[in-house]
Design an enzyme around this catalytic site. Sequence first.
Site, PDB file in Angstrom:
ATOM      1  N   ASN A 168      67.074  71.841  39.998  1.00  0.00           N
ATOM      2  CA  ASN A 168      66.286  71.061  39.354  1.00  0.00           C
ATOM      3  C   ASN A 168      64.685  71.284  39.356  1.00  0.00           C
ATOM      4  O   ASN A 168      64.057  70.166  40.511  1.00  0.00           O
ATOM      5  CB  ASN A 168      66.560  69.639  39.408  1.00  0.00           C
ATOM      6  CG  ASN A 168      67.643  69.283  38.414  1.00  0.00           C
ATOM      7  OD1 ASN A 168      68.177  70.192  37.619  1.00  0.00           O
ATOM      8  ND2 ASN A 168      68.213  67.919  38.384  1.00  0.00           N
ATOM      9  N   ALA A 259      72.951  66.757  31.002  1.00  0.00           N
ATOM     10  CA  ALA A 259      74.031  67.807  30.793  1.00  0.00           C
ATOM     11  C   ALA A 259      74.150  68.546  32.168  1.00  0.00           C
ATOM     12  O   ALA A 259      75.332  68.828  32.486  1.00  0.00           O
ATOM     13  CB  ALA A 259      73.759  68.907  29.528  1.00  0.00           C
ATOM     14  N   ASP A 261      73.115  67.509  35.301  1.00  0.00           N
ATOM     15  CA  ASP A 261      73.496  66.666  36.213  1.00  0.00           C
ATOM     16  C   ASP A 261      75.169  66.418  36.080  1.00  0.00           C
ATOM     17  O   ASP A 261      75.675  66.531  37.152  1.00  0.00           O
ATOM     18  CB  ASP A 261      72.942  65.293  36.174  1.00  0.00           C
ATOM     19  CG  ASP A 261      71.572  65.705  35.989  1.00  0.00           C
ATOM     20  OD1 ASP A 261      70.832  66.591  36.606  1.00  0.00           O
ATOM     21  OD2 ASP A 261      70.708  64.763  35.206  1.00  0.00           O
TER      22      ASP A 261
END
Length: 305
Positions: A168, A259, A261
């Site tokens: 991320n 989505a 995660d």
Amino acid sequence: MTTKVAVIGECMVELQQKGDLYQPSFGGDTLNTALYLARLSAPHGVSTAYLTGLGLDTFSEQMLQAWQVEHIDTQFVARLKDKLPGLYSIATDAKGERTFHYWRSDAAAKYWLREHSVASLTGLLEQFDWLYLSGVSLAILPDDSRELLFTVLKQLKAKGIKIAFDNNYRPILWPSQARAQQCYQAMLALTDLAFLTFDDEELLYGEQDEDRVIKRTLAAGVSEVVIKRGAEPCLVVTAEGVTAVPAQPVTNIVDTTAAGDSFSAGYLAARLLGVSPSAAAQAGHQLAGTVIQYSGAIIPIEAMP
């Protein structure tokens, strides 16, 4: 015997526009993963704890109560008397495009590690079998806290504790791309299971080739790599080679929030329960494919696959 997982990160107060008003909720990448992981694995003997910093305010209390309802262990959440959780707002225009504004520069999650020494943080984290964190978990920390965390993670890895990392990458949270790359490489050297969203790898490194991503990640010492590619098949990389695992098509896409995660949660839950990497990827796809058919990051529990 219970498997214990600690998820490290930040959850913020979310204000979502509903007409002329804003409705409060909460959200955060690692919190989404922790919640879905708990839903999937708590009935099978896996304990999920969330480690972060919160204040002593009403919003912080509401967060803790909501997490406890989801069977997330909150006993290790640090409560800072002079700090508050971060805040962000979501506004949606007539075309459905969303705009985000953040107030997080002085959030409690940024400072909770300053409550610890190397010895105390090691003592806290060594009781877990797995640790999970994301690029956002790293990005929000001051340099001294991040170095403390790296020092402790290195000791824990040497003791056999497994570490999962989701890339991320949010450029706005980093002082420079070079600094982010440096920290990601340090993190990958400590990582056993890496979840890499290919779009984020492109942002961070300018990659156009998944093979280069795989080679670099394996060279860092990661033994299991999952490359998330949206609706395209994900790539699962282990000592046995590279396997492309397709997702079932989803036609009713409502909101793609969380989505990635939720995919990570579905994959990790399956792996913790002894499922093969390819089957775990299918479980990740199944959960993510369900989540994107609902508005918001967290779907109703009765909708869980």
